[in-house]
Motif scaffolding. Sequence first.
Motif, PDB file in Angstrom:
ATOM      1  N   VAL A 158       4.895  24.782  93.746  1.00  0.00           N
ATOM      2  CA  VAL A 158       5.064  25.811  92.706  1.00  0.00           C
ATOM      3  C   VAL A 158       5.834  27.007  93.259  1.00  0.00           C
ATOM      4  N   GLU A 159       5.455  27.464  94.457  1.00  0.00           N
ATOM      5  CA  GLU A 159       6.103  28.650  95.050  1.00  0.00           C
ATOM      6  C   GLU A 159       7.585  28.384  95.353  1.00  0.00           C
ATOM      7  N   MET A 160       7.891  27.213  95.926  1.00  0.00           N
ATOM      8  CA  MET A 160       9.286  26.894  96.251  1.00  0.00           C
ATOM      9  C   MET A 160      10.123  26.733  94.991  1.00  0.00           C
ATOM     10  N   GLN A 161       9.526  26.191  93.935  1.00  0.00           N
ATOM     11  CA  GLN A 161      10.276  26.077  92.675  1.00  0.00           C
ATOM     12  C   GLN A 161      10.568  27.458  92.100  1.00  0.00           C
ATOM     13  N   ARG A 162       9.583  28.369  92.213  1.00  0.00           N
ATOM     14  CA  ARG A 162       9.810  29.719  91.693  1.00  0.00           C
ATOM     15  C   ARG A 162      10.870  30.455  92.508  1.00  0.00           C
ATOM     16  N   ILE A 163      10.876  30.264  93.821  1.00  0.00           N
ATOM     17  CA  ILE A 163      11.810  30.982  94.687  1.00  0.00           C
ATOM     18  C   ILE A 163      13.221  30.426  94.563  1.00  0.00           C
ATOM     19  N   THR A 164      13.362  29.074  94.574  1.00  0.00           N
ATOM     20  CA  THR A 164      14.695  28.461  94.624  1.00  0.00           C
ATOM     21  C   THR A 164      15.270  28.162  93.247  1.00  0.00           C
ATOM     22  N   GLY A 165      14.404  28.021  92.230  1.00  0.00           N
ATOM     23  CA  GLY A 165      14.909  27.664  90.914  1.00  0.00           C
ATOM     24  C   GLY A 165      15.149  26.166  90.758  1.00  0.00           C
ATOM     25  N   GLN A 166      14.889  25.357  91.800  1.00  0.00           N
ATOM     26  CA  GLN A 166      15.064  23.912  91.710  1.00  0.00           C
ATOM     27  C   GLN A 166      13.757  23.271  91.201  1.00  0.00           C
ATOM     28  N   HIS A 167      13.899  21.993  90.777  1.00  0.00           N
ATOM     29  CA  HIS A 167      12.737  21.272  90.231  1.00  0.00           C
ATOM     30  C   HIS A 167      11.954  20.645  91.375  1.00  0.00           C
ATOM     31  N   ILE A 168      10.860  21.256  91.771  1.00  0.00           N
ATOM     32  CA  ILE A 168      10.031  20.785  92.879  1.00  0.00           C
ATOM     33  C   ILE A 168       8.614  20.565  92.344  1.00  0.00           C
ATOM     34  N   VAL A 169       8.122  19.316  92.445  1.00  0.00           N
ATOM     35  CA  VAL A 169       6.811  18.978  91.882  1.00  0.00           C
ATOM     36  C   VAL A 169       5.946  18.313  92.945  1.00  0.00           C
ATOM     37  N   PHE A 170       4.630  18.459  92.760  1.00  0.00           N
ATOM     38  CA  PHE A 170       3.651  17.801  93.631  1.00  0.00           C
ATOM     39  C   PHE A 170       2.849  16.821  92.771  1.00  0.00           C
ATOM     40  N   ILE A 171       2.723  15.571  93.267  1.00  0.00           N
ATOM     41  CA  ILE A 171       2.021  14.517  92.537  1.00  0.00           C
ATOM     42  C   ILE A 171       0.894  14.003  93.429  1.00  0.00           C
ATOM     43  N   ASN A 172      -0.347  14.139  92.951  1.00  0.00           N
ATOM     44  CA  ASN A 172      -1.525  13.620  93.657  1.00  0.00           C
ATOM     45  C   ASN A 172      -1.970  12.384  92.883  1.00  0.00           C
ATOM     46  N   THR A 173      -1.490  11.193  93.315  1.00  0.00           N
ATOM     47  CA  THR A 173      -1.632   9.992  92.500  1.00  0.00           C
ATOM     48  C   THR A 173      -3.079   9.597  92.255  1.00  0.00           C
ATOM     49  N   ASP A 174      -3.948   9.754  93.234  1.00  0.00           N
ATOM     50  CA  ASP A 174      -5.340   9.355  93.046  1.00  0.00           C
ATOM     51  C   ASP A 174      -6.283  10.541  93.208  1.00  0.00           C
TER      52      ASP A 174
ATOM     53  N   HIS B  81      -8.762  27.311 103.037  1.00  0.00           N
ATOM     54  CA  HIS B  81      -9.933  27.337 102.165  1.00  0.00           C
ATOM     55  C   HIS B  81     -10.072  26.086 101.291  1.00  0.00           C
ATOM     56  N   TYR B  82      -8.960  25.453 100.887  1.00  0.00           N
ATOM     57  CA  TYR B  82      -9.033  24.403  99.881  1.00  0.00           C
ATOM     58  C   TYR B  82      -8.459  23.061 100.326  1.00  0.00           C
ATOM     59  N   GLY B  83      -7.708  22.990 101.400  1.00  0.00           N
ATOM     60  CA  GLY B  83      -7.266  21.701 101.887  1.00  0.00           C
ATOM     61  C   GLY B  83      -5.826  21.373 101.569  1.00  0.00           C
ATOM     62  N   ILE B  84      -5.407  20.171 102.033  1.00  0.00           N
ATOM     63  CA  ILE B  84      -3.996  19.783 102.000  1.00  0.00           C
ATOM     64  C   ILE B  84      -3.483  19.594 100.575  1.00  0.00           C
ATOM     65  N   ALA B  85      -4.291  19.006  99.668  1.00  0.00           N
ATOM     66  CA  ALA B  85      -3.810  18.764  98.311  1.00  0.00           C
ATOM     67  C   ALA B  85      -3.496  20.080  97.601  1.00  0.00           C
ATOM     68  N   SER B  86      -4.383  21.053  97.694  1.00  0.00           N
ATOM     69  CA  SER B  86      -4.171  22.344  97.033  1.00  0.00           C
ATOM     70  C   SER B  86      -2.973  23.077  97.614  1.00  0.00           C
ATOM     71  N   VAL B  87      -2.825  23.064  98.936  1.00  0.00           N
ATOM     72  CA  VAL B  87      -1.720  23.816  99.542  1.00  0.00           C
ATOM     73  C   VAL B  87      -0.378  23.164  99.227  1.00  0.00           C
ATOM     74  N   LEU B  88      -0.319  21.820  99.149  1.00  0.00           N
ATOM     75  CA  LEU B  88       0.942  21.170  98.771  1.00  0.00           C
ATOM     76  C   LEU B  88       1.305  21.492  97.331  1.00  0.00           C
ATOM     77  N   ASN B  89       0.301  21.574  96.441  1.00  0.00           N
ATOM     78  CA  ASN B  89       0.578  21.951  95.052  1.00  0.00           C
ATOM     79  C   ASN B  89       1.098  23.385  94.970  1.00  0.00           C
ATOM     80  N   ASN B  90       0.436  24.323  95.664  1.00  0.00           N
ATOM     81  CA  ASN B  90       0.893  25.717  95.674  1.00  0.00           C
ATOM     82  C   ASN B  90       2.273  25.832  96.309  1.00  0.00           C
TER      83      ASN B  90
END
Length: 598
Positions: free
Chosen positions: A462-478, A450-459
């Motif tokens: 967030v989901e992997m950080q919540r599940i694993t407890g590790q620091h996982i971030v998504f950066i959309n530079t432009d 529904h929303y594309g690659i940028a939105s799914v990489l951000n989700n």
Amino acid sequence: MIALSTIAFMILLSNLLIQHKLNQILNDSRVINVAGRQNMLSQRLSNAAIKLRTTLSAQERAEISREMETTLNLLTRSQNALLSSDPEMMVEAKNSSETLKLYENLDSAYHQMVHHGYALHKLNSAAQVYDSTQARYHISSILAQENVFLSGMDAIVNQYDIESRARVDNLIEVEQTLMIIALGIILLEVIFIFRPLAHFIKKIVYTLNQSRIQAKNLAHERTILLRSLQRSQKNLSNVYTAIEQTTLFAKSNLSTQITHVSCQFLAFMGYVNAPYPVLLSDLLQVKDSLLKQKLSYVKNHGSWNGDLRIRSIDEEVKWINMTILPVRNDQGELYEYLFLNTDITQKKEAQFKLQQAKKEKRQQKLYNQRIQSILIMNAQEKERKHIAMDLHDNIGQSITALKYYVEALYSQPEALQVKESLKNISVQLQDTIKNVRRTSFSLMPSVLEHYGIASVLNNFAVEMQRITGQHIVFINTDNFDQRLHATAETNLYRIAQEGVNNALKYAEATTIKIILSSESQKLYLEIIDDGRGFDLNQLTIYPDKTSTGHGIANMQERTKYLMGRFKVDSSPGLGTRILIQVPLNKNKHFIYGNSITS
């Protein structure tokens, strides 16, 4: 829906009945407490009366009288609460006929004690003239009724206790009945809902596994075909004709001047009724230095054989297989060279055409295999999406309903063993819901569609950080928010998913960055982690020996399918950086294959 509605109704009914019974039991405890306190108050009244028997000062009598007044007030208020309820004391009078009969038997003793108590209090107040005769009369009356009151209140307390126990027994029976009904409903759902679903999921997983094995076999067959083509080409280049027509021959002296040449050779070179050159290099139209190099080899090693590209007098390109032999005199001295030649022009042209045909066939084979791989990947993605929807819509909702019901049963105060078992079931169901949601998200996140690659990489981050407890971030530079072709978005998401899973599982990373950026005609995806890294040389030598190598091979294959570039940088102890570059046109639409699609 019927099963879920039944469970919800049972939960609501159970809570209402249990709450009602608990309120009754709580009120019974307050009533028993107040009734038991009446005995204590009557004894306190008797003790105060006994103290007044002795000769005391007016001040002491007044103090005891005030204490007696407080006791009488509390005694009468409590007695009225037991008979007629008292909201302030949180006592609700619901006396049975047996209890009311006991209160009637006690009524006379109670009123006499209260009457003589208040009379004794008034007599001992400071404003009254103390009359010892009346005081002894009131004291005797109070003490005479004490035992009757105590016995009557004990009987009332016992009656309250009997009635309270009956209510508790009734609550236990209701709870056990509801529990049996609930467990029966759960058992029916397991038999008629979850067991068929388990068989269905098992069948789907088996189908996916077979598709994976088929794709692996196709890749293996492609590797075998490439190796076979290489061996065939090498063997063909080493095949020479041992016995050919040897009419194409010539002789030269040590300075490469022609001493003799056959007519067939001259005709082959186009010199028909025409003078031919003096030097053999001019006849063949090859460099003189090249020919002298071959003759030097013959002088040192005895002979030379090889293919030579020459030109005829009319500049026609020809190919000959030349054998150069040294000619020696009786003293063993080299004095001339013999050149034996075979026309292989048609053979070379046939080889060239064969190579071209094999190249085209190989390219067509690779193209067909690529198309098959694309179809298999698309089928797998479609099946993953279907499984994800089934997991989320069916199993997830059913397990969530079971979890709520088990937690409702767990909140009940009795049946400790069942309570412990239900607690374990609740924990297991909660883990199952978590795994189902994680599997559903991993198979095919709905955000991608529904929303594309940028939105799914951000989700995904967030989901992997919540599940694993590790620091996982998504950066959309432009702030890239363009939609790409569905195939491109799916493959980019799978590459990011593979990279993050490798970093967590094999590199033991604690910080992972997913970076998305774009230029006018390029889209970049980076996965950077602070894990333990690996030796790139070992990965190059043995790419299929480790799970990390296999995962990188998958990412490379997907990048190649996107017509992109793949790069990985890693060193032991320094983490890993993976960079994927895919082409975009000026409008940032994805380019793959031979077409541009948005």
